[in-house]
Design a protein around this motif. Structure first.
Motif, PDB file in Angstrom:
ATOM      1  N   ILE A 159      -3.512   3.686  -8.951  1.00  0.00           N
ATOM      2  CA  ILE A 159      -2.884   4.316 -10.120  1.00  0.00           C
ATOM      3  C   ILE A 159      -1.490   3.711 -10.232  1.00  0.00           C
ATOM      4  N   LEU A 160      -1.258   3.024 -11.339  1.00  0.00           N
ATOM      5  CA  LEU A 160      -0.015   2.253 -11.473  1.00  0.00           C
ATOM      6  C   LEU A 160       1.204   3.157 -11.635  1.00  0.00           C
ATOM      7  N   PRO A 161       2.359   2.714 -11.142  1.00  0.00           N
ATOM      8  CA  PRO A 161       3.584   3.469 -11.385  1.00  0.00           C
ATOM      9  C   PRO A 161       3.802   3.611 -12.893  1.00  0.00           C
ATOM     10  N   PRO A 162       4.074   4.842 -13.391  1.00  0.00           N
ATOM     11  CA  PRO A 162       4.287   5.028 -14.830  1.00  0.00           C
ATOM     12  C   PRO A 162       5.363   4.090 -15.390  1.00  0.00           C
ATOM     13  N   ALA A 163       6.387   3.822 -14.616  1.00  0.00           N
ATOM     14  CA  ALA A 163       7.464   2.942 -15.106  1.00  0.00           C
ATOM     15  C   ALA A 163       6.960   1.514 -15.326  1.00  0.00           C
ATOM     16  N   LEU A 164       5.976   1.102 -14.551  1.00  0.00           N
ATOM     17  CA  LEU A 164       5.393  -0.240 -14.710  1.00  0.00           C
ATOM     18  C   LEU A 164       4.622  -0.321 -16.031  1.00  0.00           C
ATOM     19  N   VAL A 165       3.821   0.715 -16.291  1.00  0.00           N
ATOM     20  CA  VAL A 165       3.016   0.753 -17.525  1.00  0.00           C
ATOM     21  C   VAL A 165       3.941   0.724 -18.745  1.00  0.00           C
ATOM     22  N   LYS A 166       5.040   1.457 -18.653  1.00  0.00           N
ATOM     23  CA  LYS A 166       5.984   1.532 -19.761  1.00  0.00           C
ATOM     24  C   LYS A 166       6.673   0.177 -19.976  1.00  0.00           C
ATOM     25  N   LYS A 167       7.140  -0.392 -18.875  1.00  0.00           N
ATOM     26  CA  LYS A 167       7.907  -1.631 -18.961  1.00  0.00           C
ATOM     27  C   LYS A 167       7.053  -2.810 -19.433  1.00  0.00           C
ATOM     28  N   TYR A 168       5.797  -2.824 -19.027  1.00  0.00           N
ATOM     29  CA  TYR A 168       4.912  -3.952 -19.351  1.00  0.00           C
ATOM     30  C   TYR A 168       3.896  -3.561 -20.433  1.00  0.00           C
ATOM     31  N   ARG A 169       4.339  -2.797 -21.409  1.00  0.00           N
ATOM     32  CA  ARG A 169       3.420  -2.360 -22.456  1.00  0.00           C
ATOM     33  C   ARG A 169       2.808  -3.577 -23.187  1.00  0.00           C
ATOM     34  N   ASN A 170       1.489  -3.525 -23.372  1.00  0.00           N
ATOM     35  CA  ASN A 170       0.748  -4.633 -23.994  1.00  0.00           C
ATOM     36  C   ASN A 170       0.881  -5.947 -23.207  1.00  0.00           C
ATOM     37  N   SER A 197       0.821  -1.205   0.000  1.00  0.00           N
ATOM     38  CA  SER A 197       0.000   0.000   0.000  1.00  0.00           C
ATOM     39  C   SER A 197       0.856   1.256   0.000  1.00  0.00           C
ATOM     40  N   PRO A 198       0.437   2.268  -0.790  1.00  0.00           N
ATOM     41  CA  PRO A 198       1.154   3.550  -0.773  1.00  0.00           C
ATOM     42  C   PRO A 198       1.207   4.138   0.643  1.00  0.00           C
ATOM     43  N   LYS A 199       0.203   3.772   1.457  1.00  0.00           N
ATOM     44  CA  LYS A 199       0.144   4.308   2.827  1.00  0.00           C
ATOM     45  C   LYS A 199       1.350   3.891   3.670  1.00  0.00           C
ATOM     46  N   ASP A 200       1.986   2.794   3.297  1.00  0.00           N
ATOM     47  CA  ASP A 200       3.117   2.307   4.084  1.00  0.00           C
ATOM     48  C   ASP A 200       4.460   2.875   3.627  1.00  0.00           C
ATOM     49  N   PHE A 201       4.408   3.847   2.717  1.00  0.00           N
ATOM     50  CA  PHE A 201       5.650   4.456   2.213  1.00  0.00           C
ATOM     51  C   PHE A 201       5.629   5.956   2.463  1.00  0.00           C
ATOM     52  N   SER A 202       6.824   6.538   2.588  1.00  0.00           N
ATOM     53  CA  SER A 202       6.876   7.963   2.932  1.00  0.00           C
ATOM     54  C   SER A 202       6.445   8.847   1.767  1.00  0.00           C
ATOM     55  N   ASN A 203       6.641   8.383   0.536  1.00  0.00           N
ATOM     56  CA  ASN A 203       6.156   9.161  -0.612  1.00  0.00           C
ATOM     57  C   ASN A 203       5.866   8.230  -1.781  1.00  0.00           C
ATOM     58  N   ARG A 204       5.226   8.805  -2.779  1.00  0.00           N
ATOM     59  CA  ARG A 204       4.757   8.001  -3.919  1.00  0.00           C
ATOM     60  C   ARG A 204       5.920   7.365  -4.687  1.00  0.00           C
ATOM     61  N   GLU A 205       7.020   8.110  -4.811  1.00  0.00           N
ATOM     62  CA  GLU A 205       8.168   7.578  -5.555  1.00  0.00           C
ATOM     63  C   GLU A 205       8.688   6.308  -4.893  1.00  0.00           C
ATOM     64  N   ALA A 206       8.768   6.346  -3.569  1.00  0.00           N
ATOM     65  CA  ALA A 206       9.271   5.177  -2.832  1.00  0.00           C
ATOM     66  C   ALA A 206       8.325   3.989  -3.027  1.00  0.00           C
ATOM     67  N   PHE A 207       7.027   4.269  -2.985  1.00  0.00           N
ATOM     68  CA  PHE A 207       6.046   3.208  -3.225  1.00  0.00           C
ATOM     69  C   PHE A 207       6.190   2.653  -4.642  1.00  0.00           C
ATOM     70  N   ASN A 208       6.230   3.547  -5.620  1.00  0.00           N
ATOM     71  CA  ASN A 208       6.310   3.123  -7.022  1.00  0.00           C
ATOM     72  C   ASN A 208       7.510   2.214  -7.263  1.00  0.00           C
ATOM     73  N   GLU A 209       8.622   2.586  -6.674  1.00  0.00           N
ATOM     74  CA  GLU A 209       9.852   1.817  -6.844  1.00  0.00           C
ATOM     75  C   GLU A 209       9.707   0.422  -6.231  1.00  0.00           C
ATOM     76  N   ALA A 210       9.196   0.380  -5.014  1.00  0.00           N
ATOM     77  CA  ALA A 210       9.037  -0.902  -4.315  1.00  0.00           C
ATOM     78  C   ALA A 210       8.011  -1.785  -5.021  1.00  0.00           C
ATOM     79  N   PHE A 211       6.957  -1.159  -5.529  1.00  0.00           N
ATOM     80  CA  PHE A 211       5.888  -1.897  -6.191  1.00  0.00           C
ATOM     81  C   PHE A 211       6.402  -2.552  -7.474  1.00  0.00           C
ATOM     82  N   LEU A 212       7.133  -1.762  -8.255  1.00  0.00           N
ATOM     83  CA  LEU A 212       7.692  -2.285  -9.508  1.00  0.00           C
ATOM     84  C   LEU A 212       8.692  -3.410  -9.217  1.00  0.00           C
ATOM     85  N   GLU A 213       9.512  -3.197  -8.211  1.00  0.00           N
ATOM     86  CA  GLU A 213      10.509  -4.200  -7.848  1.00  0.00           C
ATOM     87  C   GLU A 213       9.829  -5.506  -7.423  1.00  0.00           C
ATOM     88  N   ALA A 214       8.767  -5.395  -6.638  1.00  0.00           N
ATOM     89  CA  ALA A 214       8.039  -6.586  -6.171  1.00  0.00           C
ATOM     90  C   ALA A 214       7.472  -7.346  -7.371  1.00  0.00           C
TER      91      ALA A 214
END
Ligand code: GRF
Length: 208
Positions: A93-104, A59-76
């Motif tokens: 709302i998905l991390p933009p890097a996830l959408v880019k990396k997993y296009r289609n 959950s984003p709630k368990d991270f200090s900011n959205r960037e930290a969440f996005n990074e951890a989420f993508l890594e997981a």
């Protein structure tokens, strides 16, 4: 074997439809590697555990900011090496890097016939409230690939559902789930598992 990961936020009836279709053999050669929820109370997590699938909340709630969440989420997600990510009632709302990396390679189910009743703010019961307010006679559901926009990615499958006089948003939502969502989501996964879905010039082509 196609490996999939499922992202959820709520009750998980679409997740259940996928699990059931794999067990029933209507989805072939596919395994669910993980279920991740952004909401720790999501009943979908229980459904996953009951089916013996690895399930956790990030959950984003368990991270200090959205960037930290996005990074951890993508890594997981990356750690599971899946072929396809399925959004089954995922309100995150998905991390933009996830959408880019997993296009289609990310699909979503939306409870209307896109491009009607979709885009920002159209999710869950609101979609059905708006459809009833407009007085439409037919609605339905859409499975589509996820791109940077909201409900704008290539459409894979759609199924129409009739609106009946006197429908409440809840009754209509239930009918759309039963008659459309729980059918076309497993069907779309099966088509992808069979290698029958191609994206050509931003549109989906289903091979025979
Ligand atoms: C479904 O109506 C789906 O279309 C929407 O959220 C709802 C999820 O339901 N995106 P569930 O969690 O699969 O039961």
């Amino acid at each position: 074997m196609m490996k999939i990961g499922v992202l959820v936020s709520g009750g998980g009836t679409n997740l259940q439809a996928i699990i059931d279709a794999i067990h029933a053999g209507t989805i072939h050669n596919t395994s669910i590697e993980f279920v991740i929820s952004n909401n720790k109370k999501a009943y979908a997590l229980e459904r996953a555990k009951k089916a013996g699938i690895e399930a956790k909340c990030i959950s984003p709630k368990d991270f200090s900011n959205r960037e930290a969440f996005n990074e951890a989420f993508l890594e997981a997600i990356d750690s599971y090496h899946v072929d396809l990510i399925v959004l089954a009632g995922c309100l995150l709302i998905l991390p933009p890097a996830l959408v880019k990396k997993y296009r289609n390679r990310i699909i979503n189910i939306h409870p209307s016939l896109i491009p009607a009743f979709c885009g920002k703010g159209y999710y869950g019961l609101t979609v059905h409230e708006k459809a009833l307010e407009r007085g439409v006679k037919v609605t339905g559901a859409t499975v589509h690939f996820v791109d940077e926009g909201t409900d704008t990615g290539p459409i894979i499958l759609q199924k129409a559902v009739e609106v009946q006089q006197g429908d409440s948003p809840e009754v209509l939502q239930r009918r759309v789930m039963e008659q459309a969502e729980w059918k076309i989501m497993p069907q779309a996964i099966e088509l992808i598992a069979q290698g029958k879905v191609q994206v050509v010039d931003g549109k989906v082509k289903i091979l025979p």
